[in-house]
Design a protein around this motif. Structure first.
Motif, short mmCIF file in Angstrom:
data_model
loop_
_atom_site.label_atom_id
_atom_site.label_comp_id
_atom_site.label_asym_id
_atom_site.label_seq_id
_atom_site.Cartn_x
_atom_site.Cartn_y
_atom_site.Cartn_z
N ARG A 1 -2.34 -33.90 10.42
CA ARG A 1 -1.99 -33.85 11.84
C ARG A 1 -0.91 -32.79 12.08
O ARG A 1 -0.93 -32.08 13.09
N ILE A 2 0.02 -32.68 11.15
CA ILE A 2 1.08 -31.67 11.28
C ILE A 2 0.48 -30.28 11.16
O ILE A 2 0.75 -29.40 11.99
N TRP A 3 -0.36 -30.07 10.15
CA TRP A 3 -0.91 -28.74 9.91
C TRP A 3 -1.92 -28.33 10.97
O TRP A 3 -2.12 -27.14 11.22
N SER A 4 -2.57 -29.30 11.59
CA SER A 4 -3.55 -28.97 12.63
C SER A 4 -2.88 -28.66 13.97
O SER A 4 -3.52 -28.14 14.89
N GLY A 5 -1.59 -29.01 14.10
CA GLY A 5 -0.88 -28.78 15.34
C GLY A 5 -0.89 -29.99 16.26
O GLY A 5 -0.32 -29.94 17.36
N GLU A 6 -1.51 -31.10 15.83
CA GLU A 6 -1.56 -32.31 16.65
C GLU A 6 -0.20 -32.99 16.73
O GLU A 6 0.09 -33.70 17.69
N SER A 7 0.62 -32.80 15.70
CA SER A 7 1.95 -33.40 15.68
C SER A 7 3.01 -32.30 15.77
O SER A 7 2.88 -31.24 15.16
N ILE A 8 4.08 -32.56 16.53
CA ILE A 8 5.15 -31.57 16.67
C ILE A 8 6.15 -31.64 15.52
O ILE A 8 7.15 -30.91 15.53
N LEU A 9 5.87 -32.48 14.53
CA LEU A 9 6.77 -32.58 13.39
C LEU A 9 6.83 -31.30 12.57
O LEU A 9 7.74 -31.13 11.75
N TRP A 10 5.88 -30.38 12.82
CA TRP A 10 5.92 -29.10 12.11
C TRP A 10 7.20 -28.34 12.44
O TRP A 10 7.67 -27.52 11.63
N LEU A 11 7.79 -28.62 13.60
CA LEU A 11 9.02 -27.93 13.98
C LEU A 11 10.17 -28.24 13.02
O LEU A 11 11.03 -27.39 12.76
N ILE A 12 10.16 -29.45 12.47
CA ILE A 12 11.20 -29.82 11.51
C ILE A 12 11.07 -29.00 10.23
O ILE A 12 12.06 -28.62 9.60
N LEU A 13 9.84 -28.71 9.84
CA LEU A 13 9.56 -27.99 8.60
C LEU A 13 9.56 -26.48 8.76
O LEU A 13 9.54 -25.74 7.77
N TRP A 14 9.59 -26.02 10.01
CA TRP A 14 9.45 -24.59 10.28
C TRP A 14 10.51 -23.72 9.58
O TRP A 14 10.15 -22.66 9.03
N PRO A 15 11.79 -24.12 9.52
CA PRO A 15 12.76 -23.29 8.80
C PRO A 15 12.39 -23.08 7.32
O PRO A 15 12.60 -21.99 6.77
N PHE A 16 11.83 -24.12 6.69
CA PHE A 16 11.41 -23.99 5.29
C PHE A 16 10.21 -23.06 5.16
O PHE A 16 10.06 -22.35 4.16
N SER A 17 9.37 -23.04 6.20
CA SER A 17 8.23 -22.13 6.20
C SER A 17 8.69 -20.68 6.26
O SER A 17 8.10 -19.80 5.64
N LEU A 18 9.75 -20.43 7.01
CA LEU A 18 10.28 -19.06 7.08
C LEU A 18 10.78 -18.60 5.70
O LEU A 18 10.58 -17.45 5.30
N ILE A 19 11.40 -19.52 4.98
CA ILE A 19 11.86 -19.19 3.63
C ILE A 19 10.68 -18.91 2.72
O ILE A 19 10.68 -17.92 1.97
N TYR A 20 9.66 -19.76 2.81
CA TYR A 20 8.45 -19.57 2.00
C TYR A 20 7.81 -18.22 2.32
O TYR A 20 7.43 -17.46 1.42
N GLY A 21 7.69 -17.91 3.61
CA GLY A 21 7.08 -16.66 4.03
C GLY A 21 7.86 -15.45 3.55
O GLY A 21 7.27 -14.45 3.11
N MET A 22 9.20 -15.53 3.60
CA MET A 22 10.03 -14.42 3.15
C MET A 22 9.87 -14.20 1.65
O MET A 22 9.74 -13.05 1.18
N ILE A 23 9.86 -15.29 0.89
CA ILE A 23 9.69 -15.17 -0.57
C ILE A 23 8.32 -14.57 -0.90
O ILE A 23 8.21 -13.68 -1.76
N SER A 24 7.28 -15.04 -0.22
CA SER A 24 5.92 -14.52 -0.45
C SER A 24 5.85 -13.02 -0.14
O SER A 24 5.24 -12.25 -0.88
N TRP A 25 6.47 -12.65 0.97
CA TRP A 25 6.46 -11.24 1.38
C TRP A 25 7.19 -10.37 0.36
O TRP A 25 6.73 -9.28 0.00
N LEU A 26 8.32 -10.85 -0.14
CA LEU A 26 9.09 -10.09 -1.13
C LEU A 26 8.34 -9.95 -2.44
O LEU A 26 8.39 -8.89 -3.09
N ILE A 27 7.63 -11.02 -2.84
CA ILE A 27 6.84 -10.94 -4.08
C ILE A 27 5.76 -9.88 -3.97
O ILE A 27 5.58 -9.04 -4.86
N ARG A 28 5.03 -9.91 -2.86
CA ARG A 28 3.97 -8.92 -2.68
C ARG A 28 4.55 -7.51 -2.57
O ARG A 28 4.01 -6.56 -3.16
N LEU A 29 5.66 -7.37 -1.85
CA LEU A 29 6.29 -6.06 -1.71
C LEU A 29 6.74 -5.51 -3.05
O LEU A 29 6.62 -4.30 -3.31
#
Length: 338
Positions: A4-32
């Motif tokens: 439900r969180i990943w599909s967007g049905e639940s707004i609880l994804w907002l709580i996890l969003w800061p951790f997603s930014l960290i994950y995305g930054m690390i992934s981008w740096l690895i590929r770079l």
């Protein structure tokens, strides 16, 4: 809840969003780091085809690997497979999968691929180690990497991405707020996009999963699925609902359904307690490789076959065949000059 969180049905994804930014930054740096040469990309002495995902599990990646192996074998190519071996823990790597290799050592997907296709499979967390292990022992035309789209240390000659056509990318967020390993923009750099279910767009290949006949885990007996009665269905895959929906679409009445986590490790007593004396247990092929050593007479599994549609399918196979031919011609020319 996570669906439900990943599909967007639940707004609880907002709580996890800061951790997603960290994950995305690390992934981008690895590929770079690989793109600009900070880290070295290892190139195999044969073509490498990656079959992977942008999202977490349940997209149909491994069935596509099996389809690709069989299609290339029909063209006379000698194919090997490498995998990280998720869920397995071997005493040492690389691990070559044999008939005696357990899923505890290699993980369920490598064992399933070897079991279904009879091709050579090597497992190691670092894919280039697995590739080298195969090439030291076998004369292969190409190697397919099951998963590994984000393993940028391995050079790839062709990238195939498999997408769930129903769920697509959910809320579009990186892990853990969403299902994304990489953003959807990554698709602009891959060679082939396969859509499992749903509606494929013009540049995508449409895929459906078709059930085969039921196979008995103990005896290997093959019977029509509709001859089974009092079925209790289980699925420990990335998206169990797909298996249950397939049974419904085939007109199969199921007494009970039990969904387990992907790569779940079963035990005999647990499964025996799910069924009564007059019932049979039906599972996916991925589950079967983990249960074959303690299977009861009334346990069955249902293999599936991939069906791809459109002219792009032939183009895909032609492109990979040309890669192998070009590589062979290049090495022949080098050897002749020497």
């Amino acid at each position: 809840m996570i669906e439900r969180i990943w599909s967007g049905e639940s707004i609880l994804w907002l709580i996890l969003w800061p951790f997603s930014l960290i994950y995305g930054m690390i992934s981008w740096l690895i590929r770079l780091s690989f793109q600009i040469g900070w880290r070295k990309i290892w190139r195999a002495p044969c073509p490498i085809v990656i079959v992977g995902n942008l999202t977490v599990g349940g997209n149909g990646k491994t069935p596509v690997v099996i389809w690709l192996i069989e299609a290339l074998k029909q063209r006379g190519l000698h194919v090997g497979v490498v995998s990280r071996g998720y869920g397995g823990k071997a005493k040492c790597y690389p691990l070559l999968v044999t008939n005696e290799t357990s899923t505890v050592e290699a993980g369920d997907e490598p064992v399933m691929i070897a079991w279904r296709t009879n091709v050579v499979v090597s497992v190691a967390p670092q894919r280039h180690i697995a590739v080298n292990a195969l090439l030291k022992l076998y004369n292969l035309d190409l190697i397919i990497c099951d998963d590994g789209l984000q393993h940028y240390g391995l050079y790839r000659d062709h990238e195939i991405v498999v997408i769930d056509g129903i769920r697509r990318f959910g809320n579009g967020c990186w892990l853990p707020a969403g299902p994304m390993r990489e953003r959807a923009s990554r698709l602009s750099t891959v060679h082939t996009i396969i859509i499992n279910g749903g509606k494929a767009e013009e540049h995508e290949i449409s895929m459906t999963l078709k059930p085969c006949q039921a196979v008995n885990l103990r005896t290997g007996q093959i019977i029509s699925l509709n001859k089974l009665s009092f079925i209790v269905a289980i699925a420990g895959i990335g998206y169990p609902c797909r298996f249950f929906e397939m049974l419904t679409n085939e007109g199969i009445d199921v007494v009970a359904k039990f969904a387990f986590a992907d790569h779940y490790i079963y035990n005999e007593s647990e499964l025996c307690n799910l069924i009564k004396e007059n019932q049979c247990l039906l599972m996916t092929e991925k589950d079967a490789v983990k249960c074959r050593n303690f299977a009861r007479p009334n346990w069955w599994y249902l293999p599936v076959n991939v069906h791809l549609q459109g002219s792009a399918v032939c183009t895909l196979l032609d492109d990979i065949t040309k890669l192998c031919t070009s590589h062979h011609n290049l090495h022949s020319s080098i050897n002749n000059n020497e």
